[in-house]
Design a protein around this motif. Sequence first.
Motif, mmCIF file in Angstrom:
data_model
loop_
_atom_site.group_PDB
_atom_site.id
_atom_site.type_symbol
_atom_site.label_atom_id
_atom_site.label_comp_id
_atom_site.label_asym_id
_atom_site.label_seq_id
_atom_site.Cartn_x
_atom_site.Cartn_y
_atom_site.Cartn_z
ATOM 1 N N LEU A 1 12.644 -12.499 89.466
ATOM 2 C CA LEU A 1 12.847 -12.799 88.056
ATOM 3 C C LEU A 1 11.842 -13.852 87.612
ATOM 4 C CD1 LEU A 1 16.744 -13.059 87.896
ATOM 5 C CD2 LEU A 1 15.293 -11.022 87.806
ATOM 6 N N SER A 2 11.441 -13.752 86.365
ATOM 7 C CA SER A 2 10.546 -14.736 85.772
ATOM 8 C C SER A 2 11.195 -15.311 84.522
ATOM 9 C CB SER A 2 9.209 -14.110 85.388
ATOM 10 O OG SER A 2 8.542 -13.573 86.505
ATOM 11 N N CYS A 3 10.863 -16.555 84.242
ATOM 12 C CA CYS A 3 11.342 -17.207 83.027
ATOM 13 C C CYS A 3 10.143 -17.934 82.424
ATOM 14 C CB CYS A 3 12.464 -18.176 83.340
ATOM 15 S SG CYS A 3 13.005 -19.175 81.941
ATOM 16 N N ALA A 4 9.670 -17.412 81.320
ATOM 17 C CA ALA A 4 8.509 -17.988 80.650
ATOM 18 C C ALA A 4 8.960 -18.937 79.560
ATOM 19 C CB ALA A 4 7.640 -16.883 80.065
ATOM 20 N N ALA A 5 8.373 -20.121 79.553
ATOM 21 C CA ALA A 5 8.747 -21.153 78.592
ATOM 22 C C ALA A 5 7.651 -21.368 77.569
ATOM 23 C CB ALA A 5 9.042 -22.455 79.322
ATOM 24 N N SER A 6 8.064 -21.748 76.382
ATOM 25 C CA SER A 6 7.109 -22.081 75.334
ATOM 26 C C SER A 6 7.755 -23.069 74.383
ATOM 27 C CB SER A 6 6.682 -20.823 74.564
ATOM 28 O OG SER A 6 7.786 -20.224 73.920
ATOM 29 N N GLY A 7 6.935 -23.732 73.611
ATOM 30 C CA GLY A 7 7.440 -24.598 72.558
ATOM 31 C C GLY A 7 7.358 -26.076 72.842
ATOM 32 N N ARG A 8 7.543 -26.453 74.096
ATOM 33 C CA ARG A 8 7.454 -27.866 74.460
ATOM 34 C C ARG A 8 6.796 -27.964 75.830
ATOM 35 N NH1 ARG A 8 12.509 -31.444 72.526
ATOM 36 N NH2 ARG A 8 10.862 -32.981 72.641
ATOM 37 N N THR A 9 6.625 -29.176 76.296
ATOM 38 C CA THR A 9 5.962 -29.394 77.581
ATOM 39 C C THR A 9 6.890 -28.973 78.706
ATOM 40 O OG1 THR A 9 4.742 -31.250 76.645
ATOM 41 C CG2 THR A 9 4.797 -31.045 79.050
ATOM 42 N N PHE A 10 6.625 -27.826 79.249
ATOM 43 C CA PHE A 10 7.478 -27.240 80.274
ATOM 44 C C PHE A 10 7.553 -28.113 81.516
ATOM 45 C CE2 PHE A 10 9.360 -24.073 82.886
ATOM 46 C CZ PHE A 10 8.653 -24.030 84.079
ATOM 47 N N SER A 11 6.443 -28.721 81.887
ATOM 48 C CA SER A 11 6.374 -29.423 83.167
ATOM 49 C C SER A 11 7.319 -30.610 83.247
ATOM 50 C CB SER A 11 4.941 -29.883 83.436
ATOM 51 O OG SER A 11 4.504 -30.756 82.421
ATOM 52 N N GLY A 12 7.819 -31.084 82.126
ATOM 53 C CA GLY A 12 8.708 -32.237 82.135
ATOM 54 C C GLY A 12 10.172 -31.888 82.315
ATOM 55 N N TYR A 13 10.495 -30.615 82.427
ATOM 56 C CA TYR A 13 11.884 -30.182 82.476
ATOM 57 C C TYR A 13 12.318 -29.753 83.864
ATOM 58 C CZ TYR A 13 12.150 -30.146 77.392
ATOM 59 O OH TYR A 13 12.175 -30.511 76.069
ATOM 60 N N ASN A 14 13.492 -30.217 84.257
ATOM 61 C CA ASN A 14 14.170 -29.601 85.384
ATOM 62 C C ASN A 14 14.609 -28.210 84.944
ATOM 63 O OD1 ASN A 14 14.064 -32.100 86.798
ATOM 64 N ND2 ASN A 14 15.892 -32.769 85.709
ATOM 65 N N MET A 15 14.588 -27.266 85.868
ATOM 66 C CA MET A 15 14.931 -25.888 85.547
ATOM 67 C C MET A 15 16.036 -25.392 86.461
ATOM 68 S SD MET A 15 12.922 -25.167 83.043
ATOM 69 C CE MET A 15 13.227 -23.398 82.935
ATOM 70 N N ALA A 16 16.780 -24.426 85.963
ATOM 71 C CA ALA A 16 17.868 -23.867 86.760
ATOM 72 C C ALA A 16 18.040 -22.390 86.432
ATOM 73 C CB ALA A 16 19.167 -24.617 86.483
ATOM 74 N N TRP A 17 18.682 -21.701 87.355
ATOM 75 C CA TRP A 17 19.133 -20.327 87.134
ATOM 76 C C TRP A 17 20.650 -20.302 87.266
ATOM 77 C CZ3 TRP A 17 16.175 -16.227 85.618
ATOM 78 C CH2 TRP A 17 14.782 -16.346 85.746
ATOM 79 N N PHE A 18 21.267 -19.575 86.351
ATOM 80 C CA PHE A 18 22.696 -19.304 86.396
ATOM 81 C C PHE A 18 22.877 -17.788 86.341
ATOM 82 C CE2 PHE A 18 24.872 -23.396 85.651
ATOM 83 C CZ PHE A 18 23.783 -24.202 85.387
ATOM 84 N N ARG A 19 24.073 -17.345 86.649
ATOM 85 C CA ARG A 19 24.373 -15.923 86.504
ATOM 86 C C ARG A 19 25.800 -15.749 86.015
ATOM 87 N NH1 ARG A 19 24.156 -13.980 92.856
ATOM 88 N NH2 ARG A 19 26.069 -15.012 93.570
ATOM 89 N N GLN A 20 26.012 -14.621 85.365
ATOM 90 C CA GLN A 20 27.329 -14.323 84.820
ATOM 91 C C GLN A 20 27.639 -12.855 85.051
ATOM 92 O OE1 GLN A 20 27.791 -15.428 80.694
ATOM 93 N NE2 GLN A 20 30.021 -15.455 80.867
ATOM 94 N N ALA A 21 28.656 -12.629 85.864
ATOM 95 C CA ALA A 21 29.130 -11.275 86.123
ATOM 96 C C ALA A 21 30.112 -10.868 85.030
ATOM 97 C CB ALA A 21 29.792 -11.211 87.492
ATOM 98 N N PRO A 22 30.313 -9.567 84.833
ATOM 99 C CA PRO A 22 31.225 -9.105 83.781
ATOM 100 C C PRO A 22 32.614 -9.700 83.930
ATOM 101 C CG PRO A 22 29.956 -7.276 84.629
ATOM 102 C CD PRO A 22 29.654 -8.451 85.514
ATOM 103 N N GLY A 23 33.111 -10.267 82.861
ATOM 104 C CA GLY A 23 34.452 -10.825 82.865
ATOM 105 C C GLY A 23 34.602 -12.150 83.584
ATOM 106 N N LYS A 24 33.494 -12.723 84.000
ATOM 107 C CA LYS A 24 33.558 -13.982 84.749
ATOM 108 C C LYS A 24 32.755 -15.061 84.036
ATOM 109 C CE LYS A 24 34.393 -11.930 89.266
ATOM 110 N NZ LYS A 24 34.013 -11.923 90.706
ATOM 111 N N GLU A 25 32.972 -16.290 84.468
ATOM 112 C CA GLU A 25 32.247 -17.413 83.882
ATOM 113 C C GLU A 25 30.800 -17.448 84.391
ATOM 114 O OE1 GLU A 25 35.980 -20.537 83.258
ATOM 115 O OE2 GLU A 25 34.449 -20.932 84.766
ATOM 116 N N ARG A 26 29.982 -18.133 83.629
ATOM 117 C CA ARG A 26 28.605 -18.352 84.049
ATOM 118 C C ARG A 26 28.602 -19.390 85.181
ATOM 119 N NH1 ARG A 26 24.257 -18.826 79.316
ATOM 120 N NH2 ARG A 26 25.537 -17.007 78.757
#
Length: 121
Positions: free
Chosen positions: A20-45
Motif C-alpha cells: 500500500l502507498s499513501c501519498a501526502a500533499s499540502g504541508r511538509t510531510f517529513s515533519g509528521y509521524n505516520m500510521a496505518w489503521f484498518r477497519q473490517a466490516p462492522g468493526k472499529e478502526r
Amino acid sequence: QLQLVESGGGLVQAGGSLRLSCAASGRTFSGYNMAWFRQAPGKERVFVVRDSWRGSSKYYADSVKGRFTISRDNDKNTVYLQMNSLKSEDTAVYYCAAGGWGMSPHEYTYWGQGTQVTVSS
C-alpha cells in the motif's frame, strides 16, 4: 492541511503480498509521524503500525508483527505498507493517518480515504 491518498489495495490470495502507498500533499510531510489503521466490516478502526517522522521509531500491532513493514520516503512524500503472508483476517479497509502518535484513531488529525484489501482463503 495535509491531504493523504492511499492506493495499492486489491484482492489477493492468502499467503500473498500487497504494498500500500499513501501519498501526502499540502504541508511538509517529513515533519509528521505516520500510521496505518484498518477497519473490517462492522468493526472499529484499529491500529496497525506507526512510524516517526524520521522513520526511526516503528511500532507494530502484534497481529501484523513480522509480516507487515512500514517505510517512508520523505523525498516522495509517501509512506508505504508492505504486507506479506496475508491472512483472511487482514481483510479490511486500510487508512493512513498523520498528526498523532498513539494507537487510538482519535489521536490523529489527518486521514486518507482508505483502500480496500481483501484476502481470499
